[in-house]
Design a protein around this motif. Structure first.
Motif, PDB file in Angstrom:
ATOM      1  N   VAL A  95      19.271  11.992  37.651  1.00  0.00           N
ATOM      2  CA  VAL A  95      18.398  10.821  37.711  1.00  0.00           C
ATOM      3  C   VAL A  95      18.324  10.148  36.341  1.00  0.00           C
ATOM      4  O   VAL A  95      18.156  10.825  35.321  1.00  0.00           O
ATOM      5  CB  VAL A  95      16.979  11.220  38.169  1.00  0.00           C
ATOM      6  N   LEU A 104      13.156   3.871  42.814  1.00  0.00           N
ATOM      7  CA  LEU A 104      14.435   4.582  42.791  1.00  0.00           C
ATOM      8  C   LEU A 104      14.632   5.275  44.133  1.00  0.00           C
ATOM      9  O   LEU A 104      13.802   6.079  44.554  1.00  0.00           O
ATOM     10  CB  LEU A 104      14.452   5.617  41.668  1.00  0.00           C
ATOM     11  N   VAL A 106      17.243   7.672  46.232  1.00  0.00           N
ATOM     12  CA  VAL A 106      18.373   8.575  46.082  1.00  0.00           C
ATOM     13  C   VAL A 106      19.077   8.720  47.430  1.00  0.00           C
ATOM     14  O   VAL A 106      18.434   8.939  48.464  1.00  0.00           O
ATOM     15  CB  VAL A 106      17.910   9.953  45.579  1.00  0.00           C
ATOM     16  N   ALA A 119      13.831  15.554  44.037  1.00  0.00           N
ATOM     17  CA  ALA A 119      13.934  14.124  43.752  1.00  0.00           C
ATOM     18  C   ALA A 119      12.583  13.434  43.883  1.00  0.00           C
ATOM     19  O   ALA A 119      12.175  12.658  43.014  1.00  0.00           O
ATOM     20  CB  ALA A 119      14.952  13.478  44.688  1.00  0.00           C
ATOM     21  N   ALA A 124      11.375   9.879  42.336  1.00  0.00           N
ATOM     22  CA  ALA A 124      12.097   9.010  43.263  1.00  0.00           C
ATOM     23  C   ALA A 124      11.133   8.468  44.315  1.00  0.00           C
ATOM     24  O   ALA A 124      10.218   9.156  44.757  1.00  0.00           O
ATOM     25  CB  ALA A 124      13.237   9.762  43.935  1.00  0.00           C
ATOM     26  N   PHE A 127      14.200   9.401  49.467  1.00  0.00           N
ATOM     27  CA  PHE A 127      15.413  10.214  49.466  1.00  0.00           C
ATOM     28  C   PHE A 127      16.035  10.072  50.844  1.00  0.00           C
ATOM     29  O   PHE A 127      15.412  10.403  51.850  1.00  0.00           O
ATOM     30  CB  PHE A 127      15.079  11.677  49.166  1.00  0.00           C
TER      31      PHE A 127
END
Length: 263
Positions: A95, A104, A106, A119, A124, A127
């Protein structure tokens, strides 16, 4: 309405066209797509550009490349980690270090529960495990975009200005000038903005902005609207952005753009 041509899912079968949702107009949204393998970049970039209408910048490399390139000015960051996880890397080693407030997301093929937990706990926003149908992938991205758009870090188009609620300011790109807003002016403009062209009564403004109480009256609303108009209107006595309606106040349709597709 905007439809995109069905394309193969990322790692899955083709999907039906998706109808885009609607939101107030803003500047073109920009998305940073990061992957270590070039084979992942082209199909993902094409899907995102067709399905979302974003300006997509693709970056081939690891998190050190991301750090040096910077993430400023992007509305979303997508990080594809299939190759990294296949080589035994941990999510947090991949990351980017300097994501800041930018959402963000993922993406990873063959991810395990611990990868997802790592994550999300590491910052994050979402995900997404691959393969994933196009419709689901784009919907998840749109959901994060909507959430970010209503956050303190959003940048919204308001007439000739960019409205930055988190900074309590309006920016005039033509004059390259910033207009500072008081806390109350900021709250007023933000509340009116998100009514999407619906007139708001003075009572509603008192309730939503001030938290109605006996010491605050409708004259308070009028005074603050007048002060706000003095800052944003060319002629405060003949407003073009913040209009008086029979029910109270409303932003002119051209002030925040008609309800238009995300593209």
């Amino acid at each position: 309405m905007y439809d995109f041509d069905p394309a193969p899912s990322v790692g899955g079968r083709g999907q039906s066209p998706v109808t885009m949702d609607y939101a107030p107009q803003q500047r073109e949204r920009r998305l940073l797509l990061i992957a270590r393998q070039a084979t992942y970049l082209a199909p993902l970039r094409g899907l995102l550009e067709r399905g979302l209408g974003y300006g997509v910048s693709a970056l081939l490399g690891d998190r050190d490349a991301v750090t040096s390139a910077g993430t400023t000015g992007f509305d979303l960051i997508l990080l594809e980690l299939s190759d990294d996880l296949a080589r035994g890397a941990t999510v947090m080693n991949c990351v980017p270090r300097f994501v800041g407030a930018t959402p963000l997301i993922v993406l990873a093929r063959g991810a395990k529960d611990r990868d997802e937990v790592e994550a999300l706990d590491g910052g994050a926003s979402d995900f997404i495990r691959l393969p994933c149908p196009n419709a689901v992938l784009l919907a998840r991205i749109r959901a994060q975009a909507r959430q970010f758009l209503r956050s303190e870090h959003a940048e919204l188009k308001f007439g000739p200005y960019l409205f930055r609620p988190g900074a309590r300011e309006l920016f005039d790109p033509m004059a390259k000038a910033r207009i500072r807003l008081t806390r109350t002016e900021n709250a007023l403009l933000r509340y009116l903005y998100w009514q999407n062209g619906r007139a708001v009564s003075q009572y509603d403004l008192l309730t939503e902005v001030w938290g109605y109480n006996a010491t605050v009256c409708s004259h308070t609303v009028q005074t603050h609207i007048y002060r706000l108009r003095k800052k944003v209107e060319r002629d405060p006595t003949n407003p073009e952005l913040i209009l008086t309606a029979s029910a109270g106040y409303v932003l002119a349709p051209h002030a925040h753009g008609h309800l238009t597709p995300l593209t």
